[in-house]
Each structure stands twice: as structure tokens, then as C-alpha cells.
Design an enzyme around this catalytic site. Structure first.
Site, PDB file in Angstrom:
ATOM      1  N   ASN A   7     -12.711 -17.351   0.493  1.00 36.93           N
ATOM      2  CA  ASN A   7     -11.470 -16.764   0.985  1.00 36.93           C
ATOM      3  C   ASN A   7     -10.990 -15.804  -0.098  1.00 36.93           C
ATOM      4  O   ASN A   7     -10.392 -16.220  -1.086  1.00 36.93           O
ATOM      5  CB  ASN A   7     -10.455 -17.889   1.240  1.00 36.93           C
ATOM      6  N   ARG A  42     -13.726 -15.904   5.150  1.00 33.66           N
ATOM      7  CA  ARG A  42     -12.509 -15.733   5.943  1.00 33.66           C
ATOM      8  C   ARG A  42     -12.191 -14.241   5.956  1.00 33.66           C
ATOM      9  O   ARG A  42     -12.057 -13.621   4.901  1.00 33.66           O
ATOM     10  CB  ARG A  42     -11.349 -16.484   5.294  1.00 33.66           C
ATOM     11  N   HIS A  71      -3.707 -16.804  11.436  1.00 35.89           N
ATOM     12  CA  HIS A  71      -3.880 -18.263  11.299  1.00 35.89           C
ATOM     13  C   HIS A  71      -4.749 -18.821  12.427  1.00 35.89           C
ATOM     14  O   HIS A  71      -4.676 -20.014  12.730  1.00 35.89           O
ATOM     15  CB  HIS A  71      -2.536 -19.030  11.359  1.00 35.89           C
ATOM     16  N   ARG A 106       8.951 -14.272   4.410  1.00 31.11           N
ATOM     17  CA  ARG A 106       8.997 -13.245   5.469  1.00 31.11           C
ATOM     18  C   ARG A 106      10.120 -13.536   6.452  1.00 31.11           C
ATOM     19  O   ARG A 106      10.376 -14.696   6.793  1.00 31.11           O
ATOM     20  CB  ARG A 106       7.672 -13.196   6.241  1.00 31.11           C
ATOM     21  N   GLU A 122      -8.840 -25.277   7.329  1.00 28.30           N
ATOM     22  CA  GLU A 122      -9.432 -23.989   7.688  1.00 28.30           C
ATOM     23  C   GLU A 122     -10.821 -23.824   7.081  1.00 28.30           C
ATOM     24  O   GLU A 122     -11.703 -23.233   7.708  1.00 28.30           O
ATOM     25  CB  GLU A 122      -8.496 -22.856   7.219  1.00 28.30           C
TER      26      GLU A 122
END
Ligand code: AMP
Length: 405
Positions: free
Chosen positions: A10, A95, A184, A245, A388
Site C-alpha cells: 500500500n 492497493r 474504501h 475532512r 483490507e
């Protein structure tokens, strides 16, 4: 020798996270992280998980770029007898954040695929360049090895146009590829499937609302294993209140800040992505700290929590309506898996929708997938830890498995 190992990479703009898995039993052989690549104070933390103890090794030394980072990772793995030159390594799974509309499945990377990932840089300027660097570096290290891209957007490509399109001029939207892609996706796919299993049903038979609440946060509505809506959009900025965010806002706030506040587009970008959400509201983005402050009577932290929960509830309601019938609402990621007060508050008052949380079950701390709703509840409420890396390794191995047969 059958190759059964998968290295999951990743690659972020200044970091590389990695895990080496053995797909015979999905066990982890090593995990690690390189941070602050390109700075004087780069750090590599490597944890081998073979042979009992999980003793981490740390190096602090300048690591100039991703190539140097991956070489350092390769050295650490080699020191544990897990080197990248091992015939047991079947593939590297990457990823990749943005796969646009084209990549609906994990994909073996060739020149054409890499070109397409590059073509998507304008819609993922922060993420795809780092992913591409990671891929190129891994290719240079093991040119003979299959490299697979697993896209964050792929699970959401089943969204109908009614959910994926913004209501703006179609020609302009299409020219600039402005639409809702969602992110996601690897987590939403894994968690929704695991939730079906927890209910003892096939994914095709259940409708699930997944709440992935980490520092970044997104919700998705999954009907029969297929995503029909998700809260992140063109970028990860849309939707829920997140750590830093803003999530949903009247887009005219941006015009206002530019015209009246005299802020530049870059300043507004940083404001909304890095200085908003929980940190903007109360100065903290860690839910543990926010709960501590609330318990100590801090009103600013309490209001930030209320705003966070209010938005979450709106999405539960919206996705309930989108799905029509809901079998489970499931919480995952750092906040969703650990913060019992968030789960309790998000579901409070939704009894008419068949939703309730059992206080005792909700307060249990566990790494296992579990139900937290009372027996009588019409809709299951669950906590399902996301994974993940395992999902990326599974998808990668499924794709290259034939080559190893
Ligand atoms: P993630 O992005 O999934 O790694 O989630 C990171 C976030 O999870 C952190 O910013 C924390 O707010 C939150 N988190 C982690 N552990 C806990 C905990 N025990 N209680 C509440 N929040 C937690």
C-alpha cells in the site's frame, strides 16, 4: 514448490505499508511500514510474525524514495528468510486508489493497465502517482512476478447511474470524468461479505449498510452483495464527517471562501481535506481523545461528536430508503470497531426502523465479527473488523492461482 505467498503493498505519497501473507491459511508472515520517505527522518518498522514472538525491528535513516524504501523492505524480509527472490512468492498485490470506470475487478498489471492508471491521475492526484511508483519499483525488483492492482473504487462500479451521477451538465461532467466513484471499496466488499456470513446467509441474500468509520470514513448501501450507493464521491471528501475532512457541504461554501474570504483554491482544498471534520470542529481527530474530553465536560468536543453522529444517522436513513429492506447495519474500521459510544449514538432513536443496540453486547471489546443488537431487533447491528490487506491478498491470489496450479 508451490508459490503460496502474496506481498501486499500500500504505497502512499510518503509511506509504504506492507504485509506478507501465506495464502494456504491466510496467515501473516511479516508486516511493516516505511514512513516519511524522502525526509531525513525516515523510519522503517518491520515485524516478522514467523516463529512465535513478534519482535519488531526499527530503522531510522534517510530513505530517499520509494525504490530505496522497497529495497529496504526486501532486505528486512530477506533477513527473516522471506526474501522477494523466494520461489514461494506468488505475486505482489498493490492497493490502487482510483480505477475509474474501467477497472471493475482486480487486474494483472501490464503496460496498458499501468497507462490507464496513469490516465486517472487527474482524478486522483494525491494517490495514484504514489501507487504507480510502488508498482514500478516492485516490477523492477521482480520483473518476472505477476503484479496485481486491487482498486479502491472497483466495488462501487456497480452503482447505478442514478447514484453515481452528479446533477450537473452531462457534457461537462463527462469531459472531465466528474462522477461519484467511491473509495474504501476493498473494505466495503470484505465487510459486507463477512456480515452475510455472520448472519448465516449468502451475500446475494442480504442487504447491508456498511459504516467504515476510520480517520477517513464512508458509508455504503450493499444490495445482494453489490454496491448501490456510497458516500464518497469524485474524491474521498464527500459524505460523512471524518477525522480531518468536512464531508458533505453546500459547494457554494467554496465560492464564498474564494470570493469573500479571498482564499485560494489550494488553501480551500487544504482547509476541507486536512483542517475540517472533527479536527476542524474541536481540534482533535482521535475519537478516544474526543470521548475523554466529553467525559470531562468539554462542550466543543460534545458538539463535534453530535455533528458527527447527526451526519452518520442521515446516511443510515438515506441508505435504508435506498435499499428498502435492510438485514444489517455494520460498523467497521478504527472508530467503528472500537468506539461503543459512536455505535450506540448512531443507532439511538431508530427503533421504528427495527434498529437497536444491546448495551452489554456493545461494550464487549473483541477482534471478532459479532452482533451487538438485541434478539428482538428486526435488523441486525454488527461489528465486523475490516481487513483490507487480506482482501487484497485474497483477490490477488485468486487471480494468479491458475499460474501456480
Ligand atoms: P483507521 O483510519 O481505520 O485506522 O482509524 C483510525 C481512528 O480510529 C483513529 O483516529 C481513532 O479516532 C479511532 N480509534 C482507534 N482506536 C479507538 C478506540 N479504542 N476508541 C475510539 N476510537 C478509536
Amino acid at each position: 514448490m508451490t508459490a503460496t505467498r502474496v506481498l501486499v503493498l500500500n504505497s502512499g505519497s510518503s509511506s509504504v505499508k506492507y504485509q506478507l501473507l501465506d495464502m494456504r491459511d491466510s496467515s501473516r508472515l511479516a508486516v511493516g511500514l516505511v514512513e516519511r520517505i524522502g525526509e531525513e527522518t525516515s523510519r522503517l518498522k518491520h515485524t516478522p510474525l514467523t516463529g512465535g514472538g513478534a519482535e519488531s525491528r526499527e530503522r531510522e535513516e534517510p530513505i530517499a524514495d520509494h525504490e530505496a524504501a522497497l529495497r529496504a523492505v526486501a532486505d528486512e524480509l530477506a533477513a527473516d528468510g522471506l526474501g522477494l527472490d523466494s520461489p514461494e512468492l506468488a505475486a505482489i498485490g498493490h492497493r490502487v486508489v482510483h480505477g475509474g470506470l474501467k477497472f471493475t475487478e482486480p487486474t494483472v498489471i501490464d503496460d496498458a493497465v499501468l497507462k490507464e492508471i496513469e490516465r486517472l491521475v487527474p482524478v486522483a492526484p494525491l494517490h495514484n502517482p504514489a501507487n504507480i511508483t510502488g508498482i514500478r519499483t516492485a516490477q523492477a525488483l521482480r520483473p518476472d512476478l505477476p503484479q496485481v492492482a486491487v482498486f479502491d473504487t472497483a466495488f462501487h462500479t456497480t452503482m447505478p447511474e442514478s447514484a453515481a451521477r452528479y446533477a450537473i451538465d452531462v457534457a461537462t461532467a463527462d469531459e472531465h470524468r466528474v462522477r461519484r466513484y467511491g473509495f474504501h471499496g476493498t473494505s466495503h466488499a470484505y465487510v459486507s461479505r463477512k456480515t452475510a456470513r455472520l448472519l448465516g446467509k449468502a451475500p446475494e441474500d442480504v442487504n447491508v449498510i456498511v459504516l467504515h468509520l476510520g480517520n477517513g470514513a464512508s458509508a455504503s448501501a450493499v444490495r445482494g452483495g453489490r454496491c448501490v450507493d456510497t458516500s464518497m464521491g469524485l474524491t474521498p471528501l464527500e459524505g460523512l464527517v471524518m477525522g480531518t475532512r468536512s464531508g458533505d457541504m453546500d459547494p457554494a461554501v467554496i465560492f464564498h471562501l474564494a470570493r469573500v474570504g479571498k482564499m485560494s483554491i489550494d488553501e480551500i482544498d487544504i482547509l476541507l481535506n486536512k483542517k475540517s471534520g472533527l479536527i476542524g470542529l474541536c481540534g482533535d481527530n482521535d475519537m478516544r481523545e474526543i470521548r475523554r474530553r466529553i467525559d470531562a465536560g468539554d462542550e466543543e468536543a460534545a458538539l463535534a461528536f453530535e455533528i458527527y453522529i447527526h451526519r452518520l444517522k442521515k446516511y443510515i436513513g438515506a441508505y435504508y430508503a435506498a435499499l428498502g429492506r435492510v438485514d444489517a447495519v455494520v460498523f467497521t474500521a478504527g472508530v467503528g470497531e472500537n468506539a461503543a459510544p459512536v455505535r450506540e449514538a448512531a443507532v439511538a432513536g431508530l427503533e421504528e426502523l427495527g434498529l437497536a443496540v444491546d448495551g452489554a453486547l456493545n461494550s464487549v471489546r473483541s477482534d471478532e465479527a459479532r452482533l451487538i443488537s438485541p434478539e428482538y431487533a428486526r435488523v441486525a447491528v454488527a461489528v465486523v473488523p475490516t481487513d483490507e490487506e487480506l482482501e487484497i491478498a485474497d483477490q490477488t491470489y485468486a487471480l494468479v492461482g491458475d499460474r501456480n496450479a
